[in-house]
Design a protein around this motif. Structure first.
Motif, PDB file in Angstrom:
ATOM      1  N   ARG A  42      47.405  43.409  31.695  1.00 56.98           N
ATOM      2  CA  ARG A  42      45.972  43.101  31.519  1.00 56.98           C
ATOM      3  C   ARG A  42      45.461  43.627  30.175  1.00 56.98           C
ATOM      4  N   TYR A  92      38.885  48.199  42.613  1.00 57.09           N
ATOM      5  CA  TYR A  92      39.578  48.523  43.869  1.00 57.09           C
ATOM      6  C   TYR A  92      40.246  49.891  43.801  1.00 57.09           C
ATOM      7  N   ALA A 132      43.671  42.545  44.267  1.00 57.05           N
ATOM      8  CA  ALA A 132      42.639  42.103  45.215  1.00 57.05           C
ATOM      9  C   ALA A 132      43.261  41.267  46.330  1.00 57.05           C
ATOM     10  N   ALA A 175      40.205  44.634  39.224  1.00 57.03           N
ATOM     11  CA  ALA A 175      41.320  45.395  39.801  1.00 57.03           C
ATOM     12  C   ALA A 175      41.022  46.893  39.781  1.00 57.03           C
ATOM     13  N   LEU A 209      51.124  47.991  42.503  1.00 52.79           N
ATOM     14  CA  LEU A 209      50.770  46.703  41.876  1.00 52.79           C
ATOM     15  C   LEU A 209      49.885  46.940  40.653  1.00 52.79           C
ATOM     16  N   ASP A 212      50.483  45.890  36.833  1.00 51.33           N
ATOM     17  CA  ASP A 212      49.644  44.858  36.216  1.00 51.33           C
ATOM     18  C   ASP A 212      48.795  45.361  35.054  1.00 51.33           C
ATOM     19  N   ASP A 235      43.161  35.257  42.122  1.00 48.71           N
ATOM     20  CA  ASP A 235      44.246  35.274  41.133  1.00 48.71           C
ATOM     21  C   ASP A 235      44.678  36.701  40.798  1.00 48.71           C
ATOM     22  N   ASP A 236      43.936  37.697  41.257  1.00 53.12           N
ATOM     23  CA  ASP A 236      44.311  39.081  40.970  1.00 53.12           C
ATOM     24  C   ASP A 236      45.202  39.611  42.094  1.00 53.12           C
ATOM     25  N   ARG A 237      46.397  40.080  41.720  1.00 53.54           N
ATOM     26  CA  ARG A 237      47.371  40.499  42.740  1.00 53.54           C
ATOM     27  C   ARG A 237      46.854  41.665  43.577  1.00 53.54           C
TER      28      ARG A 237
END
Lengths: 116, 204
Positions: free
Chosen positions: A37, A66, B12, A63, A29, A33, B8-10
């Motif tokens: 971004r 993480y 997370a 993101a 993902l 993404d 809204d963050d995929r």
């Protein structure tokens, strides 16, 4: 983690309770993404839109957090602050750094994925 | 436990929802604050919600504010997700009506512990609500025996709301948990005895 690694694999695993399937899915993902971004951040800088810079940089920072990718987090955080404080003149240089760090991160993340 | 994840963050959202599902929470995922507010408005029963601070349309604190203002009796436990450099905003988040907050990227053990606190609080509130409704039901029974009762001075029947005259014991039995066992008190026994002996005298 080696000194110049773009992300901390141990920390990334810990955040996802070492669930390897989840780790691989989430890395995919992020790989998907991250370019979007970055494009959104670039667009905000081009449009000189401080609020948009703040929110788009904040999103990438979250993101990347993480992914335990400290340098991308730091580079995105710097841009978020510039957006919040309206210091857009410094943004292009900070964005170049973010792009470089992100490229390294994406390359390293790709390598860790199991071959499908 | 029914649980809403709003982020809204995929990346997370995926981590959060799969982690919570692994812990056997029943997860619904939404991607902005307006959807979160809509979900919470329609939720019934105890609900846990993990809300990202920054979201499109409505941010996390605004969702908390609306829940507390417009759904004051809803049994909801609201956890805000915030980044480390926004830690100073935590007070504002709690003032907005959040019950707790978690710093992103979250530590799974910390999140699990905080979720358990939420489950405990929601379960307690649910039990309390059940107890209150039991007590209200009991109170409404008792209340039926309150107020001014029209009673006949001679036969002691009571006039009910339906305008019928009812014997005291059936009136009370219908409106309470009381039951009657019929007997005779000493004073009435003496009177009755007198009446019986005078009846025998008259007829002998």
């Amino acid at each position: 983690m080696t000194d110049n690694a773009a992300f901390d694999r141990v920390e990334l695993g810990r955040q996802m309770a070492d669930d390897e399937t989840l780790i691989a899915d989430v890395i995919r993902l992020f790989l998907d993404d991250c370019p979007t971004r970055l494009a959104e951040i670039r667009a905000a800088i081009t449009a000189q839109n401080a609020e948009q810079l703040r929110t788009t940089a904040h999103a990438l920072k979250g993101a990347a957090g993480y992914m335990a990718a400290a340098r991308v987090v730091a580079a995105a955080a710097a841009l978020e602050v510039m957006g919040r404080e309206g210091r857009l003149s410094e943004a292009p240089e900070a964005f170049s750094l973010l792009e470089a760090e992100s490229a390294q991160l994406l390359a390293e993340l790709r390598v860790t994925l199991p071959r499908s | 436990m029914r649980t809403l994840v709003a982020d809204d963050d995929r990346v997370a959202a995926e981590i959060l929802s799969r982690t919570l599902k692994r812990w056997e929470f029943e997860v619904t995922l939404v991607t902005d604050g307006a959807e979160a507010w809509q979900y919470l408005q329609n939720a019934s029963g105890p609900t846990l919600a993990v809300l990202d601070w920054m979201m499109p349309h409505l941010d996390g604190p605004e969702v908390c504010r609306r829940v507390r203002k417009e759904l004051p009796l809803a049994n909801m436990y609201l956890i805000l997700l915030t980044s480390l450099d926004h830690r100073r905003d935590v007070v504002a988040g709690l003032d907005a009506g959040a019950d707790d907050y978690v710093i992103k990227p979250f530590d799974p053990e910390e999140l699990r512990a905080r979720m358990q606190v939420g489950v405990r609080v929601l379960t307690l509130q649910e039990r309390l609500a059940e107890r209150v409704s039991e007590l209200q039901a009991a109170l409404s029974n008792v209340k039926q025996l309150h107020g001014l009762l029209p009673i006949c001075s001679y036969c002691k029947r009571i006039r009910g709301d339906d305008q019928y005259w009812t014997q005291v014991e059936s009136y009370i039995a219908e409106r309470s948990e009381a039951q009657f066992s019929h007997g005779i008190c000493p004073a009435c026994y003496v009177d009755l005895e007198k009446q019986i002996s005078s009846y025998h005298k008259d007829h002998s």
